[in-house]
Write an enzyme that holds these catalytic residues in place. Structure first.
Site, PDB file in Angstrom:
ATOM      1  N   ASP A 133       0.867  -1.178   0.000  1.00  0.00           N
ATOM      2  CA  ASP A 133       0.000   0.000   0.000  1.00  0.00           C
ATOM      3  C   ASP A 133       0.904   1.228   0.000  1.00  0.00           C
ATOM      4  O   ASP A 133       2.020   1.163  -0.495  1.00  0.00           O
ATOM      5  CB  ASP A 133      -0.940  -0.025   1.208  1.00  0.00           C
TER       6      ASP A 133
ATOM      7  N   HIS B 143       2.264   2.135  -3.112  1.00  0.00           N
ATOM      8  CA  HIS B 143       1.360   3.096  -3.731  1.00  0.00           C
ATOM      9  C   HIS B 143       1.873   4.525  -3.627  1.00  0.00           C
ATOM     10  O   HIS B 143       1.099   5.466  -3.789  1.00  0.00           O
ATOM     11  CB  HIS B 143      -0.033   2.987  -3.095  1.00  0.00           C
TER      12      HIS B 143
END
Length: 399
Positions: free
Chosen positions: A225, A248
């Site tokens: 993430d 991310h």
């Protein structure tokens, strides 16, 4: 911070001396510092015996000490369940880890508390060295299977902790986020490595919220993430020498889920490398009414290596079209500078500014941007944005 390394050496040598002497009180090496070796409180370094009570006893001893205290974790593997190191403490506490802290094999053992290792309501603490192994793979598999699973645990969380240094820790395979800074002031996070597979869900590297005066430096973040996620009520955040990927990217948001938010301001990211990440530098807000804001942010001196969205503002976040269709973001984004950002995009569009029609982005600055896709100039797109551009601009500015 210049004396931290010397202080570490002093702590390690004195702790080892205390261990050899069999004592866990005052060491001959330092009459003003209380040393607490977890082994002397019953911890076993076999990776199988539950050491939770021993660690909490060591913490109680250190936390109630009338002089600065050190908790020392020797080499070896120490099994910990949910562990809450709660203050306030009387004096400064140093948590020196030479070994590895491991979570239970059964991911359900951490239950629904949301944390594995928690520090809260503490002033003046150093947590340094060592490794955290949360054994998150079984939990991720449960999440993917669609079965009923616990909420999951963040590996190390700091709630209401002021004057904090986190240094030299390696965290692997967290169930959820690796390191959380929540409602803290005056924090330094440096030289940490946070690692989880790129397909592991919600394994954010460092998450910062409701905190001010946070510095993050020299960190390697490989996650499933956000490498660093920045949430509401964060101010005066300085990030430097960051390596991100997979993951991310560095994300401000998502913001604006609630009407009443305190906003994010005075954020800097400088000297960073993004490698194969889904995003580079991102600002993300829900497409919902909100009184929040993002202002005075600088992203500078950044290298992108095959990043899918190197520069992106997304004010139309609406996962699964739940709770926001037909609405627009109220988050006011202003005074955002992108400077000296170079490298390659993994997609044709390297710069995406999708701002809110009801709260357009203002004061956006592009300076010396050079991003290519397949050895050609990438493209850019702008919606509902006002700003300026200068210097080399590849792709061509759409401001």
């Amino acid at each position: 911070m210049a004396t931290l390394q010397a202080r570490r050496s002093e702590i390690t040598s004195s702790s080892e001396l205390a261990q050899r002497s069999g004592g866990c009180g005052l060491s001959n090496a330092g009459p003003t510092t209380a040393y607490n070796n977890v082994v002397n409180f019953g911890a076993k370094a076999d990776g199988k015996s539950d050491c939770t009570k021993a660690f909490l006893k060591a913490w109680e001893s250190a936390c109630t000490s009338q002089s600065p205290a050190t908790i020392y974790v020797p080499k070896g593997r120490y099994l910990l369940r949910n562990t809450n190191f709660r203050g306030p403490c009387k004096r400064k506490v140093t948590f020196q880890i030479a070994g590895t802290l491991v979570a239970p094999e059964d991911y359900r053992a951490l239950g629904n508390s949301g944390y594995w290792i928690l520090f809260n309501h503490v002033e003046n603490i150093v947590v340094s060295g060592g490794k955290l192994d949360a054994k998150g793979a079984a939990f991720w598999n449960c999440r993917r299977s669609g079965k009923t699973c616990p909420v999951g645990a963040r590996s190390m969380t700091f709630n209401w902790v002021n004057n904090l240094v986190v240094s030299g820790i390696t965290s692997v395979n967290s169930q959820l986020g690796h390191l959380v800074i929540n409602t803290c002031k005056n924090v330094v996070v440096k030289n940490v490595k946070l690692i989880a597979p790129d397909q592991s869900p919600n394994t954010d590297g460092i998450h910062v919220e409701h905190s001010t005066g946070v510095t993050i430096n020299g960190c390697t973040l490989q996650t499933g993430d956000d490498c660093i996620s920045i949430s509401d009520a964060t101010s005066n955040l300085f990030m430097s020498n960051i390596k991100c990927g997979p993951g991310h990217g560095v994300s401000i948001g998502s913001l604006g889920k609630e009407m009443e938010e305190q906003g994010v301001e005075n954020v800097t990211l400088t000297n960073a490398i993004f490698s194969g990440s889904d995003n580079g530098v991102r600002i993300k807000t829900w497409a919902r009414p909100s009184k929040g804001f993002v202002r005075n942010v600088r992203f500078q001196n950044i290298i992108m290596d095959k990043v899918e969205n190197p520069i992106i503002i997304d004010q139309n976040y609406c996962p699964n079209n739940q709770g926001c269709p037909g609405q627009t973001s109220g988050i006011k984004i202003s005074q955002i500078t992108y400077s000296n950002i170079n490298g390659t995009s993994a997609t044709p569009e390297a710069v995406t500014f999708d701002c809110s029609p009801s709260s357009p982005c203002q004061g956006i600055k592009l300076q010396d941007i050079n991003l290519n896709y397949n050895d050609k100039a990438a493209t850019s797109s702008c919606k509902n944005i006002e700003g300026t551009s200068s210097g080399t601009l590849v792709p061509e500015s759409c401001l």
